[in-house]
Enzyme design. Structure first.
Site, mmCIF file in Angstrom:
data_model
loop_
_atom_site.group_PDB
_atom_site.id
_atom_site.type_symbol
_atom_site.label_atom_id
_atom_site.label_comp_id
_atom_site.label_asym_id
_atom_site.label_seq_id
_atom_site.Cartn_x
_atom_site.Cartn_y
_atom_site.Cartn_z
ATOM 1 C CB SER A 15 -21.379 40.352 28.232
ATOM 2 O OG SER A 15 -20.558 40.723 29.331
ATOM 3 C CE LYS A 56 -19.343 38.168 26.220
ATOM 4 N NZ LYS A 56 -18.473 37.169 26.692
ATOM 5 C CG HIS A 62 -17.511 42.488 26.242
ATOM 6 N ND1 HIS A 62 -17.157 41.485 27.125
ATOM 7 C CD2 HIS A 62 -18.322 43.316 26.940
ATOM 8 C CE1 HIS A 62 -17.734 41.700 28.300
ATOM 9 N NE2 HIS A 62 -18.447 42.808 28.210
ATOM 10 C CG ASN A 63 -15.030 38.169 26.725
ATOM 11 O OD1 ASN A 63 -16.031 38.865 26.761
ATOM 12 N ND2 ASN A 63 -15.027 36.910 27.113
ATOM 13 C CD GLU A 65 -14.525 39.889 30.915
ATOM 14 O OE1 GLU A 65 -15.655 40.060 30.418
ATOM 15 O OE2 GLU A 65 -14.090 38.751 31.201
HETATM 16 C C1 6PG Z 1 -18.929 37.993 30.179
HETATM 17 C C2 6PG Z 1 -17.590 37.335 30.390
HETATM 18 C C3 6PG Z 1 -17.645 35.855 30.200
HETATM 19 C C4 6PG Z 1 -16.283 35.171 30.297
HETATM 20 C C5 6PG Z 1 -15.692 35.202 31.651
HETATM 21 C C6 6PG Z 1 -14.449 34.318 31.834
HETATM 22 O O1 6PG Z 1 -18.945 38.880 29.343
HETATM 23 O O2 6PG Z 1 -19.911 37.647 30.835
HETATM 24 O O3 6PG Z 1 -16.680 37.852 29.479
HETATM 25 O O4 6PG Z 1 -18.172 35.609 28.937
HETATM 26 O O5 6PG Z 1 -16.443 33.862 29.943
HETATM 27 O O6 6PG Z 1 -15.381 36.493 32.007
HETATM 28 O O7 6PG Z 1 -13.450 34.595 30.933
HETATM 29 P P1 6PG Z 1 -11.959 34.076 31.206
HETATM 30 O O8 6PG Z 1 -12.083 32.711 31.811
HETATM 31 O O9 6PG Z 1 -11.278 34.031 29.915
HETATM 32 O O10 6PG Z 1 -11.387 35.035 32.183
#
Ligand code: 6PG
Length: 469
Positions: free
Chosen positions: A128, A183, A186-187, A190
């Site tokens: 990430s 991960k 994590h997302n 996010e």
């Molecule tokens: C990271 C992000 C990355 C992710 C983008 C786009 O940790 O660097 O999570 O891995 O791919 O943020 O995600 P979306 O297209 O689903 O918004």
């Protein structure tokens, strides 16, 4: 040149940045891309004595010392299977493939067992931090055979971001798909934080009457204290940026339709499967879906009744302090839900990571890095069996202090008709979790009424049915 210590396959944005990071840290590296032009381009710009280019997989494999370490930086899904199928016949027992993309953890576990037949080790590794993170120090979340991790640990530790205490933001998370699982969560977090910030922006715009530039100063100030976080920092920057073509704030010329690649949705799907409530994450996914209905929304805006948000001096004045608290609370709740899911996955999937370690490797490098992750790490260090992050003394007090302003924010939003799905869902989760008594008794009665589904009683153990008729 002597053999390379590691290979990067895939020189897209993330692969190229990670390759440069590895090379900058002095490791001998081979690079490969299925389009030779990309490899040549990379070598032309970033070539260095410790980097070798390869123009076929055979050449790439021949350049590597043993056990061979190949890191795939290709899009998740079929491309990962395709590259593995091509490279696998060229490898020997004990060689290591690292999948650095956002693969679904179940795909990773399937590939691990398929590759195990040939004695090849697959490390499913979340990376990430976007391009800048990959280049200057990402947060790295590896899971799979321990031997594979040990073989790449020196490289990962060197290239990873360093937390404020100097610790590299990488640790072995355990067997199977645990790295990609972490991960994925994590997302999900996010998504929730991004949406909560967007809701604050919406409120400050439509009720607060604040321009993006004025808000930029607010976010920048927040970023200096308890809300310090990468996503807050970039929001301050985004809101201060002007579109050179129109002279308008860039944020105002960007269409309000959010896209997604699926990792947030996976988190919600997984949470539903294992029965963990993550409403803040799910609402963030839903908000992106609703945003995608732009044409319908434009129509509905004409037809559906409700308050039309307009700048309101009294409420607007309150919003800067109240949204600050609401955003902090929503962030804590998003982390609490993510951690609850990670906790459940230890029993559901047999993962062995420590929640404090996960918080520790998220402190720098990754998209959800935030000052409060140090408090989260400390909370689990103090009480490793903490059942929910909200119960940690630090957060108990922090949310108690912000009670009033958090509720006031949601109040103001509802009164003005501004949707705040994540801020509101976070508050509902908090109130639900702290409710000794929930109306689920009535749900049970209804279930028993129409389907003889039975219920438990408060005064007697066992399973009961009532003759309702
Ligand atoms: C990271 C992000 C990355 C992710 C983008 C786009 O940790 O660097 O999570 O891995 O791919 O943020 O995600 P979306 O297209 O689903 O918004």
């Amino acid at each position: 040149m002597s053999r390379s210590e590691i290979a990067i396959l895939g020189l897209g944005t993330m692969g190229a940045a990670l390759a440069r990071n590895i090379a900058r840290n002095g490791f001998r590296l081979s690079v490969y891309n299925r389009h030779a032009d990309k490899t040549r381009h990379f070598l032309d710009i970033y070539g260095a004595p410790n980097i070798q280019g390869a123009f076929s997989l055979e050449e790439l494999v021949a350049q590597l010392e043993r056990p061979r370490r190949l890191m795939l930086m290709v899009p998740a899904g079929n491309p990962v299977d395709a590259v593995i199928a091509q490279v696998c016949p060229l490898l020997d027992r004990g060689d290591i493939i690292i999948d650095g993309g956002n693969s679904h953890y179940t795909d990773t576990e399937r590939r691990q067992s398929e590759l195990a037949n040939d004695g090849i080790l697959l490390l499913g590794t979340g990376v990430s931090g976007g391009e800048a993170g990959a280049l200057w120090g990402p947060s790295i979340m590896p899971g799979g055979p321990r031997a594979a991790y040990e073989a790449v640990a020196p490289i990962f530790e060197a290239i990873a971001a360093k937390a404020p205490d100097g610790q590299p933001c990488v640790t072995y998370l355990g067997d199977g798909g645990s790295g990609h699982y972490v991960k994925m969560v994590h997302n999900g977090i996010e998504y929730a934080i991004m949406q909560a910030i967007a809701e604050v922006y919406d409120l400050l715009t439509r009720v607060g009457g604040m321009s993006p530039l004025q808000q930029s100063a607010v976010f920048a100030e927040w970023n200096r204290a308890e809300l310090a976080a990468f996503l807050v920092e970039i929001t301050a920057h985004i809101l201060a940026t002007t579109d050179p073509d129109t002279g308008h704030p860039i944020v105002e010329v960007i269409l309000d339709k959010a896209k997604q690649k699926g990792t947030g949705k996976w988190t919600s799907q997984e949470a539903l499967d294992v029965g963990v409530a993550v409403p803040s994450i799910t609402e963030a996914v839903e908000a992106r879906i609703l945003s995608g209905l732009k044409e319908e929304r434009v129509l509905a805006a004409e037809h559906l009744a409700g308050p039309r948000p307009t700048p309101n001096e009294a409420d607007g004045h309150r919003l800067v302090p109240t949204t600050r608290d609401a955003l902090y609370a929503a962030m804590v709740v998003a982390f609490a839900q993510g951690m609850a899911l990670l906790d459940r996955a230890r029993t559901e999937h047999g993962y062995t990571y420590d929640l404090g370690d996960v918080a520790a490797i998220w402190r720098a490098g990754c998209i959800i890095r935030a000052a409060l992750l140090e408090d989260i790490r400390a909370a689990y260090a103090d009480e490793p069996t903490l059942v929910n992050l909200l119960l940690a003394p630090t957060f108990r007090e922090a949310l108690a202090e912000r009670q009033h302003t958090w509720r006031e924010t949601v109040h103001i939003a509802i009164r003005h008709g501004v949707p705040v799905p994540v801020l509101a869902a976070s508050l509902a989760y908090y109130d639900g979790y702290r409710s000794e008594w929930l109306p689920a008794n009535l749900i049970q009665a209804q279930r028993d009424y129409f389907g003889t589904h039975t219920f438990e009683r408060v005064d007697e153990p066992g399973s009961f049915h009532f003759e309702w008729a």
